[in-house]
Design a protein around this motif. Structure first.
Motif, PDB file in Angstrom:
ATOM      1  N   ALA A 169      70.504  45.735  23.180  1.00  0.00           N
ATOM      2  CA  ALA A 169      70.867  46.275  21.862  1.00  0.00           C
ATOM      3  C   ALA A 169      69.723  46.156  20.862  1.00  0.00           C
ATOM      4  N   LEU A 185      63.767  48.945  19.322  1.00  0.00           N
ATOM      5  CA  LEU A 185      63.118  49.735  18.283  1.00  0.00           C
ATOM      6  C   LEU A 185      64.143  50.272  17.289  1.00  0.00           C
ATOM      7  N   ASN A 224      66.495  48.668  15.954  1.00  0.00           N
ATOM      8  CA  ASN A 224      66.652  47.672  14.883  1.00  0.00           C
ATOM      9  C   ASN A 224      65.396  47.553  14.041  1.00  0.00           C
ATOM     10  N   LEU A 266      75.124  52.236  23.141  1.00  0.00           N
ATOM     11  CA  LEU A 266      76.404  52.773  23.590  1.00  0.00           C
ATOM     12  C   LEU A 266      76.288  54.225  24.032  1.00  0.00           C
ATOM     13  N   THR A 277      74.914  52.123  29.509  1.00  0.00           N
ATOM     14  CA  THR A 277      74.162  50.870  29.615  1.00  0.00           C
ATOM     15  C   THR A 277      75.104  49.680  29.664  1.00  0.00           C
ATOM     16  N   MET A 287      74.173  61.249  23.611  1.00  0.00           N
ATOM     17  CA  MET A 287      74.811  59.959  23.403  1.00  0.00           C
ATOM     18  C   MET A 287      76.177  60.101  22.724  1.00  0.00           C
TER      19      MET A 287
END
Ligand code: TRP
Length: 466
Positions: free
Chosen positions: A23, A26, A28, A234, A238, A397
């Motif tokens: 999680a 990059l 974050n 998400l 993953t 996604m």
């Protein structure tokens, strides 16, 4: 369904570090601070936290339960619930593939910056070049761009090839606590710079002017949602994949809460490391994707001890990017291991080569291929990197997350997953709320993000405002 040859986590702490490692990346350190800067600071932060709490936790719990229930990687996991949903697993493999192809390019720059700052400590790594100049020269050089991309992918692959427990888990268990400590050191440096207060105010002072009209409100909402999906890894399997390596007595709910809590904490901490320094040196906080590399160059240049903190910072970025890229590669590797019965080694090597090749245009997109523009569904033209990000993060996604909510909420029954969550003897108090959210609330919000990405939302709003 035995998990022979697939691997399992050694401990819950190990799993947690690997999942937080996936999680925290990059998204974050790079995405969150600049999106915060572009979308009005505090307003974005607030919307983001609400989404993490009401959507993020719900979806992550669903993904972990789906993985652990089936003990299969995304394609098999979706298929095991409903044959016609195998394609959703495929979408996940495709999306992780596309994301990794550009993610490895972005991540590889941090290795270059780390090396250069290390040299800078002892003399002149940058040779007095300005931020834009150095970045421009480096990314325009096709040979260097590809070499660094290759280094990053080989590092990723070297960890994945060793296996779930001795590769991914071990690396994450050591590196994530290091990352946390490094981030704290950088924050201390950043908030003690003269003028840093403004940056802190920017992040935490209530200002809701972005909500003054419908269009900008929806932009903030959609961008916070997409950012949240990306940041929590998400919507593409993953977490399904990582969940499939969990043993049956682990507590899914606790993990589904802890992962987002750590991820958000680190995103806010990254903001605290970057924003005060950006304000202290008088640089535009909404600088966009270039913030992490170009803008921060100016910041480290003008701060006492800048070369040392620069080296430390980019080491941190590299580690965060690596623990995420291994989770992206693991989706492809696990697909070949589960579905094609390949050995882990063969699966990883072949996936790595393919991702390297697909990533080459992105690596060259700031030099040789700088003029290539691709079209988004709303007609907007963008460079290769932005386009890959758009397809992976916004289209595939969100679509993957939507389909997963439909699979769990409607095609199967949430109760089937509640049973999985409770099977270790855990009493899941919020099962009704969770079932309601995954059936009704989450799919609607995800659908809005999808519409925004396709440009349809703008058209709908235009219709109403006529
Ligand atoms: N979450 C990571 C970040 O914030 C990126 C990432 C890793 C990811 N695995 C993913 C994003 C799977 C989407 C899906 O940088």
């Amino acid at each position: 369904m035995s998990d022979k040859g697939r691997g399992t986590w050694g401990s819950n702490f190990g799993f947690l570090m690997a999942a937080v490692g996936s999680a925290v990346g990059l998204g974050n350190l790079w995405g969150f601070p600049y999106k915060l800067g572009k979308n009005g600071g505090f307003a974005f932060l607030l919307v983001y936290i609400i989404f993490v709490a009401v959507v993020g936790v719900v979806v992550i719990l669903g993904e972990l339960a789906l993985g652990r229930k089936t003990k299969l990687s995304p394609v098999g996991a979706n298929r095991a619930i409903n044959k016609r949903f195998a394609f959703n697993g495929w979408l996940g493999v495709l999306a992780s593939f596309i994301i990794l192809s550009f993610y490895s390019v972005l991540g590889s720059w941090s290795i270059k910056y780390f090396f250069t700052y290390c040299i800078e400590i002892f003399g002149s790594g940058f040779n007095g070049m300005s931020g834009p100049e150095f970045f421009g020269n480096f990314t325009a050089d096709p040979v260097q761009s590809i070499i660094y991309q290759l280094i990053f992918i080989i590092l990723t692959s070297a960890i994945v090839i060793v296996g779930v427990q001795s590769g991914i888990e071990k690396f994450s268990k050591i590196m994530m606590p290091c990352l946390f400590i490094m981030l704290i050191i950088i924050i201390i440096r950043s908030v003690t710079l003269p003028g840093a207060m403004q940056g802190i105010e920017f992040m935490f002072k209530p200002d809701f002017s972005v909500f003054s009209d419908v269009k900008s409100s929806f932009d903030v909402i959609a961008s916070a949602l997409a950012q949240m999906f990306f940041s929590l890894s998400l919507g593409m399997g993953t977490m399904v994949c990582y969940g499939s390596y969990l043993n049956k007595n682990s507590n899914l709910v606790k993990n589904a809460v802890l992962i987002p809590v750590f991820d958000t904490l680190i995103a806010v901490m990254a903001g605290l490391a970057i924003m005060p320094a950006v304000f202290a040196t008088g640089i535009d906080p909404a600088a966009g994707p270039s913030l992490l590399y170009i803008t921060l160059h100016g910041v480290f240049e003008s701060m006492p001890g800048g070369a040392f903190f620069g080296a430390l910072f980019y080491l941190l970025v590299a580690i965060a990017a690596l623990t995420s890229s291994i989770s992206l590669l693991e989706v492809s590797t696990s697909y070949f291991v589960d579905e094609k019965k390949w050995s882990r080694k063969k699966a990883t090597v072949i996936a790595t080569i393919a991702i390297f090749v697909v990533g080459i245009p992105t690596a060259l997109s700031f030099g040789l291929l700088g003029d290539v523009k691709l079209m988004a569904l709303n007609g907007e033209l963008m460079g290769i990197l932005d386009w890959m990000d758009y397809v992976g993060e916004y289209l595939l996604m969100t679509l993957g997350a939507l389909l997963m909510c439909i699979l769990i909420g409607w095609v199967a029954k949430p109760s089937m997953f509640v049973a999985e969550i409770e099977q270790s003897g855990y009493n899941f108090k919020y099962k009704r709320l969770w079932s309601f959210m995954i059936k009704f609330v989450t799919p609607v919000l995800v659908f809005i993000t999808f519409l925004t990405a396709t440009g349809l939302f703008d058209k709908i709003i235009a219709l109403f405002s006529k």
